[in-house]
Design a protein around this motif. Structure first.
Motif, PDB file in Angstrom:
ATOM      1  N   TYR A  59       0.807  -1.120   0.018  1.00  0.00           N
ATOM      2  CA  TYR A  59      -0.179  -0.148   0.040  1.00  0.00           C
ATOM      3  C   TYR A  59       1.028   1.316   0.024  1.00  0.00           C
ATOM      4  CZ  TYR A  59       0.925   0.754   5.057  1.00  0.00           C
ATOM      5  OH  TYR A  59       1.506   0.986   6.201  1.00  0.00           O
ATOM      6  N   GLU A  83      -3.618   3.914  -0.697  1.00  0.00           N
ATOM      7  CA  GLU A  83      -3.945   3.319  -1.788  1.00  0.00           C
ATOM      8  C   GLU A  83      -3.362   1.651  -1.759  1.00  0.00           C
ATOM      9  OE1 GLU A  83      -3.694   5.716  -5.313  1.00  0.00           O
ATOM     10  OE2 GLU A  83      -2.119   6.514  -4.166  1.00  0.00           O
ATOM     11  N   PRO A  84      -4.153   0.541  -1.547  1.00  0.00           N
ATOM     12  CA  PRO A  84      -3.881  -0.630  -1.263  1.00  0.00           C
ATOM     13  C   PRO A  84      -3.453  -1.273  -2.985  1.00  0.00           C
ATOM     14  CG  PRO A  84      -6.132  -0.492  -0.640  1.00  0.00           C
ATOM     15  CD  PRO A  84      -5.787   0.785  -0.938  1.00  0.00           C
TER      16      PRO A  84
END
Length: 119
Positions: A59, A83-84
């Motif tokens: 992430y 934001e994975p």
């Protein structure tokens, strides 16, 4: 009517890459997203996608900038986002990741910030 069509065609001809231009070819900031010169950046998402292929899941967390012409109190042009990136995941894997993250955040708030909730 034909005069407007010609004017619109001339205006579009001045645009390069969808960016409005002045007569001398510079960026017309009066018609640009923010109405003034700004500096933008990108997220680490492209790099994270490559790392996810090697490490399965990664992430990024950092500032995010949007270049959208939305001047409302409810629309952010700059904010922080996690934001994975999960390689070879389906919708259920993605939902599980999101649910686990929310569960983790709630657990941390209850364990570490209970006094703040009591206010």
């Amino acid at each position: 009517a034909s005069k407007r069509v010609v004017e619109e065609a001339e205006r579009k001809a001045k645009m390069v890459g969808g960016i409005p231009r002045t007569a001398d070819g510079g960026v017309d900031y009066a018609q640009d997203f923010f109405g003034q010169p700004v500096n933008m950046t990108v997220s680490g998402q492209l790099q994270a996608e490559i790392y996810a292929c090697a490490m399965t899941s990664v992430y990024t967390f950092g500032p995010t900038f949007r270049a959208e012409n939305s001047h409302t109190s409810r629309h952010l042009a700059e904010f922080w986002m996690i934001e994975p990136e999960i390689a070879f995941a389906d919708l259920h894997d993605t939902m599980r990741c999101a649910e686990d993250y929310v569960r983790y955040c709630c657990k941390c708030v209850l364990e570490d910030c209970l006094a703040d909730l009591e206010l």
